[in-house]
Design a protein around this motif. Structure first.
Motif, PDB file in Angstrom:
ATOM      1  N   UNK A 169       8.227 -16.589   9.143  1.00 31.28           N
ATOM      2  CA  UNK A 169       8.350 -16.195   7.661  1.00 31.28           C
ATOM      3  C   UNK A 169       7.675 -14.544   7.130  1.00 31.28           C
ATOM      4  N   UNK A 170       6.399 -15.056   7.052  1.00 28.22           N
ATOM      5  CA  UNK A 170       5.045 -14.001   7.219  1.00 28.22           C
ATOM      6  C   UNK A 170       5.135 -12.810   7.678  1.00 28.22           C
ATOM      7  N   UNK A 171       4.878 -12.858   8.943  1.00 29.34           N
ATOM      8  CA  UNK A 171       4.997 -12.460   9.848  1.00 29.34           C
ATOM      9  C   UNK A 171       6.065 -11.198  10.147  1.00 29.34           C
ATOM     10  N   UNK A 172       7.399 -12.240  10.071  1.00 30.91           N
ATOM     11  CA  UNK A 172       8.254 -10.642   9.731  1.00 30.91           C
ATOM     12  C   UNK A 172       8.527 -10.455   8.232  1.00 30.91           C
ATOM     13  N   UNK A 173       7.871 -10.768   7.061  1.00 33.11           N
ATOM     14  CA  UNK A 173       8.450  -9.866   6.634  1.00 33.11           C
ATOM     15  C   UNK A 173       7.922  -8.321   6.424  1.00 33.11           C
ATOM     16  N   UNK A 174       8.561  -7.526   5.464  1.00 34.28           N
ATOM     17  CA  UNK A 174       8.920  -6.170   6.192  1.00 34.28           C
ATOM     18  C   UNK A 174       6.948  -5.919   5.213  1.00 34.28           C
ATOM     19  N   UNK A 175       6.466  -5.231   6.538  1.00 32.60           N
ATOM     20  CA  UNK A 175       5.408  -4.605   5.652  1.00 32.60           C
ATOM     21  C   UNK A 175       3.891  -4.899   5.902  1.00 32.60           C
ATOM     22  N   UNK A 176       4.540  -7.004   5.808  1.00 31.01           N
ATOM     23  CA  UNK A 176       3.146  -7.407   6.765  1.00 31.01           C
ATOM     24  C   UNK A 176       2.120  -6.935   7.453  1.00 31.01           C
ATOM     25  N   UNK A 177       2.253  -7.094   8.500  1.00 24.96           N
ATOM     26  CA  UNK A 177       1.372  -6.870   9.981  1.00 24.96           C
ATOM     27  C   UNK A 177       0.730  -4.928   9.203  1.00 24.96           C
ATOM     28  N   UNK A 178       1.179  -4.558   8.913  1.00 27.97           N
ATOM     29  CA  UNK A 178       0.647  -2.634   8.786  1.00 27.97           C
ATOM     30  C   UNK A 178       0.320  -2.440   8.084  1.00 27.97           C
ATOM     31  N   UNK A 179       0.566  -3.528   6.448  1.00 27.93           N
ATOM     32  CA  UNK A 179      -0.318  -3.220   5.318  1.00 27.93           C
ATOM     33  C   UNK A 179      -1.797  -3.858   5.745  1.00 27.93           C
ATOM     34  N   UNK A 180      -2.191  -4.991   6.526  1.00 22.44           N
ATOM     35  CA  UNK A 180      -3.234  -5.549   6.484  1.00 22.44           C
ATOM     36  C   UNK A 180      -4.135  -4.617   7.866  1.00 22.44           C
ATOM     37  N   UNK A 181      -2.629  -3.916   8.798  1.00 23.07           N
ATOM     38  CA  UNK A 181      -3.658  -2.964   9.600  1.00 23.07           C
ATOM     39  C   UNK A 181      -4.555  -1.718   9.058  1.00 23.07           C
ATOM     40  N   UNK A 182      -3.459  -1.767   7.388  1.00 18.96           N
ATOM     41  CA  UNK A 182      -4.175  -0.687   6.320  1.00 18.96           C
ATOM     42  C   UNK A 182      -5.424  -0.610   6.187  1.00 18.96           C
ATOM     43  N   UNK A 183      -5.908  -1.843   5.795  1.00 10.89           N
ATOM     44  CA  UNK A 183      -6.459  -2.591   5.189  1.00 10.89           C
ATOM     45  C   UNK A 183      -8.191  -2.916   5.816  1.00 10.89           C
ATOM     46  N   UNK A 184      -7.607  -2.870   7.135  1.00 12.29           N
ATOM     47  CA  UNK A 184      -8.906  -3.125   8.178  1.00 12.29           C
ATOM     48  C   UNK A 184      -9.405  -1.717   8.300  1.00 12.29           C
ATOM     49  N   UNK A 185      -8.353  -0.793   8.103  1.00 11.96           N
ATOM     50  CA  UNK A 185      -9.094   0.657   9.243  1.00 11.96           C
ATOM     51  C   UNK A 185      -9.193   1.321   7.507  1.00 11.96           C
ATOM     52  N   UNK A 186      -9.225   1.231   6.794  1.00 14.08           N
ATOM     53  CA  UNK A 186      -8.969   1.753   5.585  1.00 14.08           C
ATOM     54  C   UNK A 186     -10.654   1.584   5.010  1.00 14.08           C
TER      55      UNK A 186
END
Length: 275
Positions: free
Chosen positions: A68-85
């Motif tokens: 459910x967490x993986x499928x939550x809208x924006x979860x994976x993209x937001x994690x990537x954004x934090x890593x790349x920020x």
């Protein structure tokens, strides 16, 4: 407006609730809380971002939550954004990459899992350097960890150490489980705890026969502890919503009270889409 909880208070409450394994499924299943935590990943206050990531890391420890967490809208993209920020602190990037790897692996086949794990490790290396390839866990047995006041002293001491990613207290057995960067020596934790003047820590390790062994840290250790500076102020314990136990998700008692608090948090999150 004076009665409105601020972002840090709400995310810290969710983090504390998520630290209890019995609360994790309820938080993920509640409409609004998980999506709200994702919104916090883009908050301008770095402490809010880190606390939200730590809450999500706790939630991901429950295997039934991961899909459910993986499928939550924006979860994976937001994690990537934090890593790349570029402005994200190193520990924040490492924690985000760890969560990303856990969730990515849970939704992939074995071959895809290996590829995703390698990808996440490369990202962590790129942003944090070769000395921070992995995190490690240190278990501390703390003599003198008797109450919430002593716990607060421990928290303050550990938060000052550069390289500490997260920590969880087990007050019943006077222990603290600490996640640290691989290049940070465990002795630094012992030095920090000893600096409180009220407590002393030992490292708990597994013996060859599987039994636990408590190893004292050297009192005259010359380990240099690199400290974090300019940390944001933490909320005092007596002002934290976590003290309102009648509104928290609890092991025993009224489930409705827990749902009530989560609904309150969800309403706040939905109203706080923009900061």
């Amino acid at each position: 407006m004076s009665g409105e909880p601020d972002a840090l208070a709400v995310v810290n409450q969710l983090r504390d609730l998520a630290a209890d394994p019995l609360n994790r499924r309820a938080i993920v299943e509640d409409q609004g809380c998980l999506s709200g935590l994702i919104l916090f990943f883009d908050h301008p206050n770095p402490q809010v971002v880190y606390s939200a990531l730590l809450a999500v890391r706790y939630l991901a420890e429950c295997r039934s939550n991961r899909e459910k967490m993986t499928d939550e809208l924006g979860m994976m993209l937001s994690l990537q954004n934090v890593m790349q920020k570029g402005t994200s602190p190193g520990e924040t990037k490492l924690l985000a990459s760890e969560i990303y790897e856990i969730l990515q692996n849970s939704s992939s086949a074995e071959a895809e899992q290996a590829e995703a794990a390698a990808s996440c490790r490369k990202k962590a290396q790129f942003f944090m350097g070769s000395t921070n390839k992995r995190a490690k866990t240190v278990v501390l047995q703390i003599d003198g960890l008797d109450d919430s006041a002593r716990r607060s002293l421990c928290e303050e001491a550990l938060l000052k150490i550069k390289g500490v990613i997260s920590f969880t207290f087990q007050m019943a057995v006077k222990r603290c489980v600490v996640r640290i960067r691989s290049d940070l020596k465990a002795e630094a934790l012992g030095t920090a705890i000893a600096s409180t003047k009220f407590m002393k820590a030992q490292q708990v390790v597994k013996g060859e026969d599987g039994s636990e062994i408590a190893i004292p840290f050297q009192e005259d250790s010359d380990v240099v502890v690199e400290q974090n500076i300019n940390l944001p102020d933490y909320l005092p314990e007596d002002e934290s919503p976590s003290q309102e136990q009648h509104k928290a998700v609890t092991r025993l008692g009224s489930v409705q009270d827990g749902v009530s608090w989560l609904s309150t948090a969800a309403n706040f999150l939905s109203r706080s889409f923009y900061w």
